[in-house]
Design a protein around this motif. Structure first.
Motif, PDB file in Angstrom:
ATOM      1  N   TYR A 108      64.173  33.115   8.597  1.00 51.47           N
ATOM      2  CA  TYR A 108      64.671  33.275   7.237  1.00 51.47           C
ATOM      3  C   TYR A 108      64.067  32.233   6.301  1.00 51.47           C
ATOM      4  O   TYR A 108      63.990  31.048   6.621  1.00 51.47           O
ATOM      5  CB  TYR A 108      66.197  33.154   7.231  1.00 51.47           C
ATOM      6  CG  TYR A 108      66.846  33.734   6.008  1.00 51.47           C
ATOM      7  CD1 TYR A 108      66.990  32.983   4.854  1.00 51.47           C
ATOM      8  CD2 TYR A 108      67.296  35.047   6.008  1.00 51.47           C
ATOM      9  CE1 TYR A 108      67.579  33.515   3.736  1.00 51.47           C
ATOM     10  CE2 TYR A 108      67.888  35.595   4.896  1.00 51.47           C
ATOM     11  CZ  TYR A 108      68.025  34.827   3.750  1.00 51.47           C
ATOM     12  OH  TYR A 108      68.605  35.368   2.640  1.00 51.47           O
ATOM     13  N   ARG A 150      73.846  39.619   1.679  1.00 50.79           N
ATOM     14  CA  ARG A 150      72.403  39.673   1.401  1.00 50.79           C
ATOM     15  C   ARG A 150      71.610  39.306   2.647  1.00 50.79           C
ATOM     16  O   ARG A 150      70.547  39.880   2.916  1.00 50.79           O
ATOM     17  CB  ARG A 150      72.087  38.714   0.252  1.00 50.79           C
ATOM     18  CG  ARG A 150      70.624  38.599  -0.120  1.00 50.79           C
ATOM     19  CD  ARG A 150      70.483  37.691  -1.337  1.00 50.79           C
ATOM     20  NE  ARG A 150      69.096  37.369  -1.618  1.00 50.79           N
ATOM     21  CZ  ARG A 150      68.249  38.160  -2.240  1.00 50.79           C
ATOM     22  NH1 ARG A 150      68.648  39.354  -2.650  1.00 50.79           N
ATOM     23  NH2 ARG A 150      66.998  37.778  -2.473  1.00 50.79           N
ATOM     24  N   GLU A 151      72.115  38.354   3.430  1.00 44.51           N
ATOM     25  CA  GLU A 151      71.400  37.941   4.634  1.00 44.51           C
ATOM     26  C   GLU A 151      71.326  39.077   5.649  1.00 44.51           C
ATOM     27  O   GLU A 151      70.303  39.246   6.324  1.00 44.51           O
ATOM     28  CB  GLU A 151      72.086  36.712   5.256  1.00 44.51           C
ATOM     29  CG  GLU A 151      71.829  35.409   4.523  1.00 44.51           C
ATOM     30  CD  GLU A 151      72.641  35.291   3.237  1.00 44.51           C
ATOM     31  OE1 GLU A 151      73.558  36.119   3.026  1.00 44.51           O
ATOM     32  OE2 GLU A 151      72.349  34.374   2.449  1.00 44.51           O
ATOM     33  N   TYR A 203      71.369  42.285   4.957  1.00 42.04           N
ATOM     34  CA  TYR A 203      70.398  43.257   4.438  1.00 42.04           C
ATOM     35  C   TYR A 203      68.981  42.802   4.794  1.00 42.04           C
ATOM     36  O   TYR A 203      68.127  43.601   5.182  1.00 42.04           O
ATOM     37  CB  TYR A 203      70.628  43.413   2.929  1.00 42.04           C
ATOM     38  CG  TYR A 203      69.416  43.346   2.041  1.00 42.04           C
ATOM     39  CD1 TYR A 203      68.647  44.484   1.784  1.00 42.04           C
ATOM     40  CD2 TYR A 203      69.059  42.150   1.438  1.00 42.04           C
ATOM     41  CE1 TYR A 203      67.531  44.406   0.949  1.00 42.04           C
ATOM     42  CE2 TYR A 203      67.969  42.070   0.609  1.00 42.04           C
ATOM     43  CZ  TYR A 203      67.198  43.191   0.360  1.00 42.04           C
ATOM     44  OH  TYR A 203      66.101  43.119  -0.451  1.00 42.04           O
ATOM     45  N   ARG A 204      68.737  41.485   4.689  1.00 41.91           N
ATOM     46  CA  ARG A 204      67.412  40.974   5.056  1.00 41.91           C
ATOM     47  C   ARG A 204      67.166  41.086   6.554  1.00 41.91           C
ATOM     48  O   ARG A 204      66.031  41.311   6.993  1.00 41.91           O
ATOM     49  CB  ARG A 204      67.284  39.513   4.599  1.00 41.91           C
ATOM     50  CG  ARG A 204      67.109  39.357   3.099  1.00 41.91           C
ATOM     51  CD  ARG A 204      66.949  37.900   2.732  1.00 41.91           C
ATOM     52  NE  ARG A 204      66.700  37.728   1.319  1.00 41.91           N
ATOM     53  CZ  ARG A 204      66.575  36.537   0.738  1.00 41.91           C
ATOM     54  NH1 ARG A 204      66.690  35.442   1.471  1.00 41.91           N
ATOM     55  NH2 ARG A 204      66.346  36.445  -0.550  1.00 41.91           N
ATOM     56  N   GLY A 255      65.598  44.246   7.221  1.00 46.73           N
ATOM     57  CA  GLY A 255      64.181  44.239   6.880  1.00 46.73           C
ATOM     58  C   GLY A 255      63.339  43.524   7.920  1.00 46.73           C
ATOM     59  O   GLY A 255      62.240  43.988   8.278  1.00 46.73           O
ATOM     60  N   TYR A 256      63.825  42.354   8.410  1.00 47.14           N
ATOM     61  CA  TYR A 256      63.095  41.640   9.463  1.00 47.14           C
ATOM     62  C   TYR A 256      62.863  42.539  10.676  1.00 47.14           C
ATOM     63  O   TYR A 256      61.769  42.592  11.241  1.00 47.14           O
ATOM     64  CB  TYR A 256      63.880  40.395   9.903  1.00 47.14           C
ATOM     65  CG  TYR A 256      63.766  39.211   8.980  1.00 47.14           C
ATOM     66  CD1 TYR A 256      62.535  38.628   8.710  1.00 47.14           C
ATOM     67  CD2 TYR A 256      64.902  38.641   8.402  1.00 47.14           C
ATOM     68  CE1 TYR A 256      62.432  37.526   7.878  1.00 47.14           C
ATOM     69  CE2 TYR A 256      64.815  37.547   7.567  1.00 47.14           C
ATOM     70  CZ  TYR A 256      63.578  36.989   7.299  1.00 47.14           C
ATOM     71  OH  TYR A 256      63.480  35.901   6.478  1.00 47.14           O
ATOM     72  N   CYS A 301      67.329  50.996   1.795  1.00 45.47           N
ATOM     73  CA  CYS A 301      67.938  50.280   0.669  1.00 45.47           C
ATOM     74  C   CYS A 301      68.463  51.257  -0.385  1.00 45.47           C
ATOM     75  O   CYS A 301      69.501  51.003  -1.017  1.00 45.47           O
ATOM     76  CB  CYS A 301      66.924  49.325   0.032  1.00 45.47           C
ATOM     77  SG  CYS A 301      66.498  47.904   1.055  1.00 45.47           S
ATOM     78  N   ASP A 356      61.674  40.266  -1.592  1.00 42.93           N
ATOM     79  CA  ASP A 356      62.263  39.864  -0.312  1.00 42.93           C
ATOM     80  C   ASP A 356      61.362  40.269   0.854  1.00 42.93           C
ATOM     81  O   ASP A 356      61.192  39.507   1.808  1.00 42.93           O
ATOM     82  CB  ASP A 356      63.646  40.498  -0.152  1.00 42.93           C
ATOM     83  CG  ASP A 356      64.678  39.893  -1.092  1.00 42.93           C
ATOM     84  OD1 ASP A 356      64.465  38.753  -1.548  1.00 42.93           O
ATOM     85  OD2 ASP A 356      65.689  40.571  -1.365  1.00 42.93           O
ATOM     86  N   TRP A 357      60.797  41.469   0.773  1.00 41.54           N
ATOM     87  CA  TRP A 357      59.932  41.969   1.852  1.00 41.54           C
ATOM     88  C   TRP A 357      58.722  41.051   2.045  1.00 41.54           C
ATOM     89  O   TRP A 357      58.337  40.759   3.177  1.00 41.54           O
ATOM     90  CB  TRP A 357      59.497  43.403   1.539  1.00 41.54           C
ATOM     91  CG  TRP A 357      58.638  44.033   2.589  1.00 41.54           C
ATOM     92  CD1 TRP A 357      57.271  44.112   2.603  1.00 41.54           C
ATOM     93  CD2 TRP A 357      59.075  44.664   3.785  1.00 41.54           C
ATOM     94  NE1 TRP A 357      56.830  44.749   3.719  1.00 41.54           N
ATOM     95  CE2 TRP A 357      57.927  45.101   4.469  1.00 41.54           C
ATOM     96  CE3 TRP A 357      60.336  44.912   4.341  1.00 41.54           C
ATOM     97  CZ2 TRP A 357      57.987  45.771   5.693  1.00 41.54           C
ATOM     98  CZ3 TRP A 357      60.400  45.588   5.548  1.00 41.54           C
ATOM     99  CH2 TRP A 357      59.238  46.001   6.216  1.00 41.54           C
ATOM    100  N   MET A 374      59.499  37.927   4.143  1.00 42.30           N
ATOM    101  CA  MET A 374      59.914  38.098   5.537  1.00 42.30           C
ATOM    102  C   MET A 374      58.707  37.895   6.440  1.00 42.30           C
ATOM    103  O   MET A 374      57.828  38.752   6.511  1.00 42.30           O
ATOM    104  CB  MET A 374      60.523  39.487   5.740  1.00 42.30           C
ATOM    105  CG  MET A 374      61.794  39.728   4.945  1.00 42.30           C
ATOM    106  SD  MET A 374      62.377  41.442   5.091  1.00 42.30           S
ATOM    107  CE  MET A 374      63.714  41.454   3.909  1.00 42.30           C
TER     108      MET A 374
END
Length: 764
Positions: free
Chosen positions: A67, A255-256, A258-259, A262-263, A284, A300-301, A304
């Motif tokens: 992160y 939010r974490e 959601y990330r 993505g990870y 999303c 954000d992408w 990562m």
């Protein structure tokens, strides 16, 4: 220490850009989550685990290793009340001394200090400590275990924390419930001491040789990095799995989280970056409680980055929780949705019970018959008093220890050895010296007993003597929680004072009874008030002997005591000891005794009226112990000589055999006549620099003294001062023949002086 509210930003401003939020010790953890299963109801692990708070107020973990935070994260984490964690690696390394053995902790501290003396130190639970350094290139995680195993087979250890590790920089420790502290403040990242891998290798080799029962170094204890290829999956299967995973606040409350999704998608499709982003965007867009800003998602992408911890298999597991999913065929059959938290969300843990404090109330003052109030219980003069702390401050080597030894003997024997009254004595006295060995204390006490003729029957078991070299008393120490009273020591000290019915305890020096900063008023206040509590609980007098700071030629006062002023604030009686200065010795004709004379005066006494005169002079008399070789005189001469304090008298009593009793008997008549003659001839100037016009030359002839001799000149000056103090003479200012203001010594117009002058003039 950095303030908690802006802490994340403050650490980021120092250059620590790899931050993570830490779950507070009293946080409620989501039930049914992997974190809850790992922690259960154990409170001690909270405060050390990265995590974030969901919308329901419960905490859960997230994939913190890869992160990378942004500024919004820092504000949000601070608002959650999270502790500050800093990821190690990428140049930042931490040497973590994970031991409760103070001796072993000191070995590690000294070894680190030899390599990096300025390394910042973080303390959470003393004596454990963590040291921050930079390293020129990547080095592996290293662990050294030592000492005997505990009941669970665990040993103490020291670790080198690097990649995929973190440490708590700010927050509340789960065991002590006190904030972490930085006894040596954290510096900007680019100012940390820099080591190379060879330095760290040598450090751990030294520790392995120095620490007890040290084991073989372990450089694989962190499990190593996750194989990134193992996280990859089939594009079709990943697309179908993500399509089956709902995007709601129940399943992705922050939010974490959601990330994290993505990870996992990015790790699952390393060779299809465009398809991976498309899948993530589609997911999303299905956000059930609003819409995601495409620009934010794209930003954000881009941030990562590997290494990743979750990938395709994790996505498959989430999909299976919502239906029948076959990764091999990418076939998904939905089933009835059921709330399931893949990230540790639900059900709370009870908050740790807040410690209850007794109510604070104001007490009305009632009418009291003052005759029923107990008198203050003085033990010795106006200095030692029951239930209070008193203090003596002095430079090193003046005689303060010798003074307190004689005072201890006076109280124990009931004899006024130094002229002070022993009130309701004799008393039981404990003399505790934190610096000298026992044989030196035996020399000093024995010499004083010889000098004053005190026998063992006189003290009759009432004197107790101990040395800090054998019986240490450390009442307070600086821990990671700040200055802390060591309650077991305070309890043991109270117990021995009560058991032995001690009336007065002399602590010499005060600094030997604590391990806190002398310059910290708050810390010293804690220590001195603990001594006051002990004095009160044991109904004894506590005398604290303390050193002074560098004086630069000034006379000693209680305000010169070294360090913080809290010692004087707590003391109800304080006195200062000063050596006789060279000038004072010359003025008094006592150059041959310079170094043996000192005086002490009351600098503060809240409970007693000021003593008459306010100053006493003492002398260090030399006493032979007769412990040398041979017999008789040889044994005495070759043995030890020890200084013992005795009264020398106040200024009025300073005498010398050659000077005689000035102003006594015939001296008074001769002095008055000498001044009268000088006055008649106009040679009565006050200053010695006036040469033949100095009044002292006439006094010298009257007393058969030599004005060129420093000692005699001092006696002459003293005689002039005595005449003025006795009212026989006075200083008069008037112009000389050149109309310059000068000081003259003239006789006063008393009848006695007039008679003397008349007789002198008649004789002349």
């Amino acid at each position: 220490m950095l303030a908690l509210s802006p802490a994340f930003e403050a650490y980021a401003d120092l250059g620590y850009t790899r931050l993570v939020p830490v779950i507070p010790p009293d946080a409620g953890i989501s039930e049914g989550s992997s974190l809850f299963k790992r922690l259960g109801t154990r409170q001690d692990a909270r405060g050390k685990v990265p995590g974030i708070k969901g919308r329901d107020g419960k905490w859960f973990s997230f994939d913190w290793v890869p992160y990378e935070h942004d500024e919004a994260d820092l504000h949000r984490w601070a608002a959650m009340g999270a502790g500050v964690g800093i990821k190690t690696g990428q140049g930042l390394y931490a040497i973590d001394a994970d031991t409760m053995d103070e001796h072993c902790a000191a070995i590690i501290r000294d070894a680190v200090a030899a390599l990096a003396p300025d390394a910042p130190i973080r303390v959470g639970r003393f004596p454990k400590a963590l040291y921050l350094v930079r390293v020129t290139e990547d080095v592996p995680y290293t662990k050294l275990e030592f000492g005997p195993p505990d009941e669970n087979g665990n040993r103490e250890r020291v670790e080198l924390l690097g990649d995929r590790r973190f440490f708590v920089a700010e927050g509340v420790h789960p065991k002590t419930k006190k904030p972490y502290s930085w006894p040596r403040e954290i510096t900007p990242f680019d100012q940390l001491p820099v080591l190379d891998p060879a330095d760290l290798s040598e450090l751990f080799n030294q520790l392995r040789a120095a620490l007890p029962e040290a084991q073989k170094l372990d450089t694989e204890g962190d499990g190593g990095p996750i194989n990134q290829e193992s996280l990859a999956g089939d594009l079709k299967a990943v697309r179908q799995a993500v399509a089956a995973i709902p995007n709601t606040s129940t399943h992705f409350p922050s939010r974490e989280h959601y990330r994290d999704m993505g990870y996992a998608i990015k790790a699952a499709l390393p060779d299809e970056p465009y398809e991976a982003l498309e899948i993530f965007n589609d997911w999303c867009d299905r956000w059930a409680e609003g819409s995601n800003d495409p620009d934010v998602v794209a930003s954000d992408w881009r941030r990562m980055k590997p290494p990743y911890r979750r990938g395709a298999s994790w996505l498959y597991q989430l999909a299976e929780q919502h239906g029948d999913f076959n990764p091999a065929t990418a076939h998904f059959t939905p089933i009835e949705q059921k709330p399931l938290d893949p990230f540790d969300q639900q059900a709370a843990d009870e908050r740790a019970a807040e410690p209850e404090h007794p109510p604070i109330t104001a007490t009305p003052f009632g009418l009291i018959d003052p005759t029923t109030i107990p008198k203050r219980e003085w033990l010795y003069g106006n200095h030692y008093i029951r239930k209070f702390v008193s203090a003596t401050v002095a430079p090193s080597g003046v005689g303060k220890s010798s003074l307190t030894i004689v005072e201890a003997l006076a109280m124990a024997s009931g004899k006024p050895l130094l002229g002070e009254d022993i009130i309701n004595g004799p008393h039981r006295v404990w003399l505790w010296n934190g610096e000298d060995p026992m044989d030196e204390l035996q020399r000093r006490v024995s010499a004083a007993m010889i000098h004053y003729g005190i026998t063992h029957e006189d003290i009759n078991g009432r004197l107790f003597v101990d040395t800090g070299r054998e019986k240490e008393i450390v009442l307070a120490a600086e821990t990671r929680d700040g200055a802390t009273i060591l309650k077991p020591v305070a309890s043991a000290l109270t117990e021995t004072l009560l058991q032995n019915k001690i009336d007065a305890v002399i602590v010499d020096p005060f600094v030997s009874t604590h391990r806190v900063s002398e310059n910290d008023n708050g810390a010293i206040d804690i220590v001195t008030k603990e001594w006051a509590r002990i004095a009160d609980n044991c109904r004894c007098s506590v005398e604290l002997v303390h050193h002074v700071r560098k004086l630069n030629g000034e006379e000693t006062t209680v305000e010169h005591s070294r360090g913080a002023v809290s010692l004087l604030a707590t003391s109800r009686s304080a006195r200062a000891i000063s050596r006789m200065t060279k000038r004072e010795a010359e003025d008094l004709g006592l150059e041959n005794m310079l170094g043996r004379l000192f005086r002490f005066s009351d600098g503060k006494n809240n409970l007693a009226l000021p003593a008459s005169g306010g100053t006493q002079w003492m002398k260090l008399a030399s006493v032979g112990l007769g412990n040398g070789e041979g017999e008789g005189l040889d044994r005495m001469v070759s043995g030890d000589s020890v200084g013992v304090v005795e009264i020398f008298g106040g200024l009025d009593g300073v005498r010398d055999g050659e000077a005689g009793q000035l102003l006594g008997g015939g001296d008074l008549d001769r002095l008055v006549a000498a001044v009268g003659e000088a006055q008649r001839l106009g040679a009565n100037r006050q200053s010695y620099r006036a040469g033949d016009m100095w009044v002292g030359r006439y006094i010298a002839r009257a007393l058969e003294l030599d004005v060129e001799d420093k000692g005699d000149r001092a006696r002459i000056k003293r005689a002039i001062n005595k005449l003025i103090a006795g009212g026989y003479a006075k200083e008069v200012s008037r112009n000389d023949a050149h109309r310059t203001k000068r000081l003259y010594i003239e006789l006063t117009a008393t009848s006695e002086c007039a008679d003397n002058v008349s007789e002198m003039e008649a004789f002349g």
